[in-house]
Design a protein around this motif. Structure first.
Motif, PDB file in Angstrom:
ATOM      1  N   THR A 169       3.833   4.976  -8.644  1.00 31.16           N
ATOM      2  CA  THR A 169       2.914   6.080  -8.953  1.00 31.16           C
ATOM      3  C   THR A 169       1.998   5.708 -10.114  1.00 31.16           C
ATOM      4  O   THR A 169       0.787   5.960 -10.082  1.00 31.16           O
ATOM      5  N   ILE A 192      -1.840  -2.424  -4.349  1.00 31.32           N
ATOM      6  CA  ILE A 192      -0.977  -2.800  -5.458  1.00 31.32           C
ATOM      7  C   ILE A 192      -0.311  -4.134  -5.133  1.00 31.32           C
ATOM      8  O   ILE A 192       0.044  -4.399  -3.982  1.00 31.32           O
ATOM      9  N   PRO A 245      -2.413  -3.208 -10.151  1.00 31.95           N
ATOM     10  CA  PRO A 245      -3.553  -3.104  -9.235  1.00 31.95           C
ATOM     11  C   PRO A 245      -4.097  -4.495  -8.928  1.00 31.95           C
ATOM     12  O   PRO A 245      -4.050  -5.400  -9.774  1.00 31.95           O
ATOM     13  N   SER A 255      -0.504   2.976  -8.970  1.00 28.58           N
ATOM     14  CA  SER A 255      -1.454   3.521  -7.994  1.00 28.58           C
ATOM     15  C   SER A 255      -2.486   4.416  -8.654  1.00 28.58           C
ATOM     16  O   SER A 255      -3.668   4.405  -8.294  1.00 28.58           O
ATOM     17  N   THR A 260       0.812  -1.219   0.000  1.00 23.65           N
ATOM     18  CA  THR A 260       0.000   0.000   0.000  1.00 23.65           C
ATOM     19  C   THR A 260       0.843   1.265   0.000  1.00 23.65           C
ATOM     20  O   THR A 260       0.289   2.364   0.051  1.00 23.65           O
ATOM     21  N   SER A 261       2.163   1.127  -0.074  1.00 30.33           N
ATOM     22  CA  SER A 261       3.033   2.303  -0.068  1.00 30.33           C
ATOM     23  C   SER A 261       4.306   1.980  -0.824  1.00 30.33           C
ATOM     24  O   SER A 261       4.635   0.803  -1.063  1.00 30.33           O
ATOM     25  N   ALA A 321      -5.085   2.289 -10.047  1.00 28.26           N
ATOM     26  CA  ALA A 321      -5.731   1.367  -9.118  1.00 28.26           C
ATOM     27  C   ALA A 321      -7.115   1.839  -8.703  1.00 28.26           C
ATOM     28  O   ALA A 321      -7.873   1.085  -8.093  1.00 28.26           O
TER      29      ALA A 321
END
Length: 422
Positions: free
Chosen positions: A184, A200, A161, A187, A141-142, A190
């Motif tokens: 980026t 992701i 995604p 995301s 998630t990051s 997504a």
């Protein structure tokens, strides 16, 4: 808000098939046409039907992704017709279709199975527990967790995604300094995955040719009927540029057991599935399961090559009938998806006169016209980039490839790189 088609109050029939969503006319009309030959149809879709209207007995307009709104629409249709089955070939309607099938007590997947097919993270977990070969995968998630996952798996990796299909948001990463831009990119695409998945995935890159196994499952028994061999464009976005289906493909015997195991592990008990995998040096490994007809006219290619009508089979299964999977042809068929070399405004998109209308050219369709814009990845995606497609037939894969190359070579395509503004 739901709107209703006009229909006399006393008009009823002996039973209808409910279709949820239809997708784009260019790639889905063959499905609706085949379905209408098997049963009277009623439709629930997000917008008032246009090209779909000649195939329909009745319809409702409702937000298919909103289960409460959808259930109200289905209830109104059920008040006017006896609904005997539910079918969809729309990826984003799969989970909704499972709920509606349960509500109506007609054949369908469980919502858990439909969700697992939509959510690649859930699929991977199931396959890992069942020892079905697939790519190693970690949900993140990051950027920090994506970097950790990439180090654990080892480069190269693929970011995507969790619940999209069609190559949306997919990007390969060969070096760690590419991760920020790749994260980026994935995301940004997504969004709109639906409630079935989020975040992701960072996955092991599977090197080797991409194929799909077209499967039909009836009463819990899966039959693999064809192999689709996919041609991919240059990295890092894995954009499909073509598919070929050949009757009697010898690869089917090798990959069918893996596809069948994948579907069985997910609990798929009915319907049509498009099971994607890569042929790696250590054997076939799964990419994903699409619990519906394959996109890019794959079902149409299967019918042209083998005579097996997957769209009709989907209808028969939804209505509790046994599908006819008898091959009636021994040929090959292929599609070439036409993309420009650069983003820009289309100046020319037309065939040269010498192409003519040979028997083997099944169709040539332009999806973007002169004056319109095409936008390639990473700014765009296949839906904004593709100029059109052509479908050809032949006696075997070599002849299909020859026909595809010949036809594509006789197309005049010119794109002005400068995008129009204002």
């Amino acid at each position: 808000m739901t709107t209703t088609a006009a229909l006399p109050d006393d008009t009823r029939d002996d039973g209808v098939l409910l279709v949820l969503g239809t997708g784009d006319q260019t790639f889905s009309s063959y499905c609706l046409a085949a379905a209408s030959m098997r049963s009277p149809l009623v439709l629930v879709s997000d917008a008032e039907p246009t090209w779909q209207q000649p195939y329909l007995r009745d319809h409702e307009v409702a937000e298919v992704g909103d289960l409460e709104d959808l259930r109200w629409a289905v209830a109104r249709l059920a008040g006017r017709h006896e609904i005997k089955g539910v079918v969809t070939w729309d990826e984003h309607a799969l989970v909704a279709a499972s709920h509606i099938a349960t509500d109506l007590a007609v054949p369908g997947q469980s919502s858990a199975t439909a969700t697992a097919c939509r959510n690649k993270a859930a699929s991977r977990a199931v396959w890992s527990s069942e020892c079905v070969p697939s790519a190693r995968s970690i949900r993140v998630t990051s950027l920090v967790t994506a970097t950790t996952a990439a180090r654990r798996i080892g480069l190269p990796v693929v970011l995507k995604p969790a619940s999209h299909t069609g190559g949306i948001g997919v990007v390969k990463v060969d070096h760690f300094d590419e991760l920020p831009a790749a994260f980026t990119y994935a995301s940004a695409r997504a969004k709109g995955q639906g409630q079935e998945g989020s975040g992701i995935l960072v996955e092991e890159y599977l090197d080797g040719p991409e194929i799909a196994v077209e499967c039909v499952t009836s009463h819990g028994i899966t039959t693999a009927v064809a192999v689709t061999r996919t041609e991919l464009g240059a990295g890092p976005h894995f954009q499909a540029v073509g598919h070929v289906v050949t009757a009697g493909d010898p690869l089917l015997a090798e990959v069918a057991p893996i596809a069948e195991a994948a579907l069985d592990a997910l609990g798929v008990n009915c319907g049509i599935s498009h099971v994607e995998m890569r042929l790696t040096t250590t054997g076939p490994k799964l990419i994903e399961v699409n619990a519906r007809l394959g996109g890019d006219l794959v079902g149409h290619l299967v019918r042209l090559a083998t005579g097996i009508d997957l769209a009709a089979a989907a209808v028969d299964i939804a209505l509790g009938r046994e599908p006819d999977l008898t091959p009636t042809r021994a040929a090959a068929a292929g599609i070439r998806l036409l993309y420009p070399a650069t983003s820009g405004t289309v100046r020319t998109a037309q065939p040269r006169p010498e192409l003519g209308t040979p028997d083997w050219l099944e169709r040539l369709v332009w999806e973007i016209r002169p004056g319109q814009q095409t936008l390639l990845s990473p700014q765009g995606d296949p839906g904004t980039a593709r100029l059109g497609h052509l479908v050809v037939t032949g006696d075997d894969v070599a002849q299909v490839q020859e026909h595809l190359a010949h036809a594509e070579g006789l197309l005049d395509i010119a794109v002005d790189p400068q995008l129009a503004t204002g």
